[in-house]
Write a protein that holds these residues in place. Structure first.
Motif: not given
Length: 360
Positions: A64-68, A194-200, A257-260
């Protein structure tokens, strides 16, 4: 910087004395960093897009991260600019603690910038080699730790405060340097993991920094510290402005930075923010409370350690993927669910950490 100006103007108009209050300058630090971040954020995103400074996604990560891939990264520079400007404007620049936290934050930011640069422009997902990254982190961490030990004037400044115990504090002596180094370098890498997801990573950083600002203020206030039975360390209250700047810059960055996500902070932001949290906790002598409040960062780090150790020793993996947030993604949790639940856990841990100030 502006504090000097307002102190001078107070001779002519007493209303300027309001800038002497730490709480007021802390609020100004938040608002200044927030406005800078919100104002220059769109320009930074456009510039990064123009320069094609986009995220490089590893092939072995969640699909799912390929789209990033290609999303602008190195946005941590936006955070650092906001923090540095706000801190310089509203802090008392005669305070050595202000310069220590700015030195550590900027130094780790430069390490992260080099790491991101190699990932993007050399098309190398691994970036700066782990050996060189750890070496420069150690140089900056040890330099800051040694300086803090050198300027310590009272025993309280080198004691390890243990929550829940009223009259117990462990005098560290020379070992203070190693404890300080461990927290600065350790939390820098923990936030980075921890910085691996949007806003995490950014919102927990904002919440922990805000709580550390409160703690620094209480530790630096002779009456509040006596009431709460925590050590009094003169000058730590000035870190309220710095912590407020982190909170303001972080909230401004979260807007984008919030999703997406429109932008990622990259290592330039994650390494710097983690080191900033570590050095503030060291100065305020509440390292154990930082472990509690930053529990998400600790869990993410431990998940990587456990995963690597288990695979090397037994050939089996404990988690589907490490760090921990990837494990829940592969279990089928949507990315927003992982992010928000980790935020909720952080709120609980921060409140519990603040509660330890009274439970003695």
């Amino acid at each position: 910087m502006l504090l000097w100006l307002t102190n001078y103007l107070a001779q002519f108009y007493s209303g300027f004395t309001v800038f002497e209050y730490l709480t007021f300058r802390g609020i100004l630090g938040i608002l200044t960093a927030l406005l800078i971040s919100l104002f220059i954020g769109p320009y930074v995103i456009r510039h990064l897009n123009y320069r094609q400074i986009g995220q490089v996604v590893r092939d072995n990560g969640p699909q799912t991260h390929l789209s990033k891939a290609g999303t602008p990264t190195m946005g941590g520079a936006l955070i650092l600019i906001s923090i540095i400007i706000s801190s310089l404007l509203w802090s008392d620049l005669y305070s050595p603690y202000v310069w220590v936290v700015l030195f550590v934050t900027t130094g780790f930011g430069i390490i992260g910038w080099v790491d991101d640069y190699r990932k993007i422009f050399e098309n190398n997902p691994k970036g700066l080699s782990p050996g060189w990254k750890y070496f420069w982190q150690s140089v900056i961490g040890f330099t800051a730790a040694c300086y803090l030990y050198w300027i310590a004037l009272t025993p309280a400044e080198t004691e390890l405060i243990v929550p829940f115990f009223k009259d117990f504090a462990l005098e560290l002596g020379f070992f203070y340097i190693f404890i300080a180094y461990f927290f600065i370098v350790g939390f820098s890498n923990a936030v980075n993991l921890t910085d691996g997801l949007d806003g995490l990573a950014i919102l927990p950083t904002v919440m922990v920094a805000s709580a550390l600002g409160i703690i620094a203020y209480l530790v630096g206030h002779i009456e509040f510290s006596a009431y709460l039975n925590i050590p009094y360390i003169a000058g730590t209250g000035e870190l309220v402005v710095f912590c407020g700047a982190i909170a303001g810059a972080g909230l401004g960055f979260l807007w984008f930075n919030t999703y997406p996500a429109q932008i990622f902070m990259g290592d330039v932001g994650a390494l710097a923010l983690g080191a900033a949290l570590g050095v503030v906790a060291v100065i305020a002598r509440h390292e154990i409370v930082l472990i509690i409040m930053g529990g998400i960062f600790v869990m993410e780090t431990l998940s990587v350690i456990i995963q690597v150790a288990s695979f090397k020793l037994t050939g089996r993996r404990v988690f589907r993927m490490a760090p921990l947030h990837h494990h829940f993604e592969l279990k089928g949790w949507p990315e927003p669910r992982v992010i928000v639940r980790f935020w909720i856990i952080t709120i609980i841990l921060v409140l519990f950490g603040l509660g330890t100030l009274k439970l003695r």
